[in-house]
Design an enzyme around this catalytic site. Structure first.
Site, PDB file in Angstrom:
ATOM      1  N   CYS A  14      -4.033 123.028  94.908  1.00 47.19           N
ATOM      2  CA  CYS A  14      -2.918 122.691  95.803  1.00 47.19           C
ATOM      3  C   CYS A  14      -1.910 123.840  95.810  1.00 47.19           C
ATOM      4  O   CYS A  14      -1.464 124.279  94.750  1.00 47.19           O
ATOM      5  CB  CYS A  14      -2.249 121.407  95.327  1.00 47.19           C
ATOM      6  SG  CYS A  14      -0.723 121.082  96.242  1.00 47.19           S
ATOM      7  N   HIS A  66     -13.910 136.031  91.005  1.00 44.65           N
ATOM      8  CA  HIS A  66     -13.258 135.665  92.272  1.00 44.65           C
ATOM      9  C   HIS A  66     -13.052 134.156  92.402  1.00 44.65           C
ATOM     10  O   HIS A  66     -12.923 133.637  93.502  1.00 44.65           O
ATOM     11  CB  HIS A  66     -14.084 136.176  93.469  1.00 44.65           C
ATOM     12  CG  HIS A  66     -14.050 137.664  93.619  1.00 44.65           C
ATOM     13  ND1 HIS A  66     -14.957 138.387  94.379  1.00 44.65           N
ATOM     14  CD2 HIS A  66     -13.193 138.591  93.122  1.00 44.65           C
ATOM     15  CE1 HIS A  66     -14.666 139.680  94.331  1.00 44.65           C
ATOM     16  NE2 HIS A  66     -13.606 139.822  93.565  1.00 44.65           N
ATOM     17  N   SER A 115     -22.824 144.866  96.814  1.00 41.00           N
ATOM     18  CA  SER A 115     -22.698 146.109  97.586  1.00 41.00           C
ATOM     19  C   SER A 115     -21.799 147.109  96.865  1.00 41.00           C
ATOM     20  O   SER A 115     -21.776 148.281  97.199  1.00 41.00           O
ATOM     21  CB  SER A 115     -22.129 145.807  98.978  1.00 41.00           C
ATOM     22  OG  SER A 115     -20.873 145.163  98.863  1.00 41.00           O
TER      23      SER A 115
HETATM   24  P1  OAD Z   1     -21.986 141.798  99.775  1.00 41.99           P
HETATM   25  O1  OAD Z   1     -22.303 140.858 100.872  1.00 41.99           O
HETATM   26  O2  OAD Z   1     -20.990 142.861 100.033  1.00 41.99           O
HETATM   27  O3  OAD Z   1     -23.320 142.521  99.271  1.00 41.99           O
HETATM   28  C1  OAD Z   1     -24.490 141.784  99.002  1.00 41.99           C
HETATM   29  C2  OAD Z   1     -25.496 142.724  98.364  1.00 41.99           C
HETATM   30  O4  OAD Z   1     -26.620 141.949  98.009  1.00 41.99           O
HETATM   31  C3  OAD Z   1     -25.981 143.851  99.280  1.00 41.99           C
HETATM   32  O5  OAD Z   1     -25.920 145.083  98.562  1.00 41.99           O
HETATM   33  C4  OAD Z   1     -27.431 143.462  99.592  1.00 41.99           C
HETATM   34  O6  OAD Z   1     -28.278 144.597  99.751  1.00 41.99           O
HETATM   35  C5  OAD Z   1     -27.790 142.689  98.337  1.00 41.99           C
HETATM   36  N1  OAD Z   1     -28.876 141.702  98.501  1.00 41.99           N
HETATM   37  C6  OAD Z   1     -29.273 141.022  99.618  1.00 41.99           C
HETATM   38  N2  OAD Z   1     -30.292 140.200  99.339  1.00 41.99           N
HETATM   39  C7  OAD Z   1     -30.560 140.338  98.022  1.00 41.99           C
HETATM   40  C8  OAD Z   1     -31.507 139.752  97.120  1.00 41.99           C
HETATM   41  N3  OAD Z   1     -32.400 138.840  97.529  1.00 41.99           N
HETATM   42  N4  OAD Z   1     -31.489 140.155  95.817  1.00 41.99           N
HETATM   43  C9  OAD Z   1     -30.586 141.079  95.383  1.00 41.99           C
HETATM   44  N5  OAD Z   1     -29.678 141.655  96.183  1.00 41.99           N
HETATM   45  C10 OAD Z   1     -29.659 141.297  97.494  1.00 41.99           C
HETATM   46  O7  OAD Z   1     -21.580 140.882  98.519  1.00 41.99           O
HETATM   47  P2  OAD Z   1     -20.719 141.271  97.240  1.00 41.99           P
HETATM   48  O8  OAD Z   1     -20.974 142.649  96.785  1.00 41.99           O
HETATM   49  O9  OAD Z   1     -20.896 140.174  96.264  1.00 41.99           O
HETATM   50  O10 OAD Z   1     -14.879 138.755  97.808  1.00 41.99           O
HETATM   51  O11 OAD Z   1     -19.262 141.180  97.846  1.00 41.99           O
HETATM   52  C11 OAD Z   1     -18.163 141.393  97.015  1.00 41.99           C
HETATM   53  C12 OAD Z   1     -17.000 140.570  97.498  1.00 41.99           C
HETATM   54  O12 OAD Z   1     -16.755 140.807  98.893  1.00 41.99           O
HETATM   55  C13 OAD Z   1     -17.222 139.083  97.476  1.00 41.99           C
HETATM   56  O13 OAD Z   1     -17.059 138.508  96.190  1.00 41.99           O
HETATM   57  C14 OAD Z   1     -16.163 138.582  98.415  1.00 41.99           C
HETATM   58  C15 OAD Z   1     -16.375 139.574  99.538  1.00 41.99           C
HETATM   59  O14 OAD Z   1     -15.296 139.811 100.364  1.00 41.99           O
HETATM   60  C16 OAD Z   1     -13.907 137.867  98.012  1.00 41.99           C
HETATM   61  O15 OAD Z   1     -14.079 136.883  98.715  1.00 41.99           O
HETATM   62  C17 OAD Z   1     -12.634 138.192  97.310  1.00 41.99           C
END
Ligand code: OAD
Length: 258
Positions: A135, A127, A198
């Site tokens: 820019c 991402h 997630s």
């Molecule tokens: P999320 O915020 O959707 O999910 C975060 C995950 O991390 C959840 O499943 C939590 O349970 C887990 N979590 C929390 N604390 C933790 C810890 N200490 N150790 C391990 N896991 C933990 O984040 P992403 O799945 O990364 O995209 O989200 C995917 C995409 O959604 C992002 O890259 C972004 C967002 O919209 C864009 O901006 C294009």
């Protein structure tokens, strides 16, 4: 550090995970959860960024083009946190695993650059990265720390176009190189280690599915069940990345007799 018995993940499971990782080609997929212990909020769930801001409003490319100042209020807040953040034991364990030949690459959905700060070399930024600004006029790239953010939005010093973090917004495609490299890595891996995501955002969420369809063993680390846990994950280690990964790393070292 807590002993594994004091946490939610039993030592037996950690040993099983280490055995899988220690013998084969491992690719890591990380999400926002791995950076929580570095002080960077995740996107979803309690305390997540999307609780405070509407992603469609501030992280959608069409809306950014229409009203960049509105998005930049959120982006500036994120950048200030990211610039100060330091890698935590989870990032550092993955970097050591790569150094010792236990992991071939990290595909990250994170835009914080913390894997590189921890010393990881092969990092595929699925991402993009928010610490680079691009820019929208001439496509020039700038380190965010070199750009004055006292008045928003910031403009390109060369062509006066609006600057945007070089991160993927909703409505934008995954950078072509990252998509290609990620698919190459995933198709060749025998183990995929999925940490702190997630599993809700495509196409990143399909990478573990692709790995599994090619026969890979999927190890997931997350304190909560994700969208992947019941359908894709082979071995689920319920816990925080910053606690589980150092224990896996210790086990790997023990397997190699270090
Ligand atoms: P999320 O915020 O959707 O999910 C975060 C995950 O991390 C959840 O499943 C939590 O349970 C887990 N979590 C929390 N604390 C933790 C810890 N200490 N150790 C391990 N896991 C933990 O984040 P992403 O799945 O990364 O995209 O989200 C995917 C995409 O959604 C992002 O890259 C972004 C967002 O919209 C864009 O901006 C294009």
């Amino acid at each position: 550090m807590f002993s594994p018995e004091e946490q939610n993940f039993p030592l037996k499971k950690v040993k099983d995970a280490a055995k899988e990782i220690g013998t084969t080609n491992v690719v890591v997929l990380t999400g926002a959860g791995i950076s929580v212990a570095s002080g960077i909020m995740p996107f979803r769930g309690k305390g997540g960024l999307w609780e405070k801001y509407d992603p469609e409003e501030v992280a959608n490319i069409e809306n950014f083009r229409r009203n960049p100042k509105k998005s930049w209020v959120m982006l500036k807040e994120v950048l200030e946190v990211v610039e100060k953040a330091l890698p935590n034991p989870a990032h550092l364990s993955l970097a050591r695993m790569e150094e010792m030949g236990f992991a071939s690459s990290i595909i990250t959905q994170n835009i914080d650059g913390l894997h590189q700060k921890a010393g990881s070399k092969t990092v595929i930024e699925f991402h993009g990265n928010t610490t680079r600004l691009v820019c929208l006029g001439c496509a020039a790239l700038y380190p965010a720390r070199e750009i004055d953010l006292s008045s928003l939005p910031p403009y390109c010093p060369v062509c006066n176009g609006v600057l945007k973090p070089d991160a993927v917004f909703f409505g934008e495609s995954i950078p072509r190189n990252a998509l290609y490299q990620a698919h190459m890595e995933v198709q060749q891996c025998q183990v995929m280690l999925v940490v702190g995501t997630s599993g809700m955002v495509e196409p990143a969420a399909s990478l573990p599915r692709l790995a599994k369809s090619k026969g890979a063993f999927i190890i997931e680390i997350n304190p909560e069940h994700s969208y992947l846990t019941s359908s894709i994950t082979t071995l689920f280690l319920q816990g925080k990345a910053e606690e589980v990964l150092p224990v896996i790393f210790e086990e790997l070292c023990a397997l190699r007799d270090y």
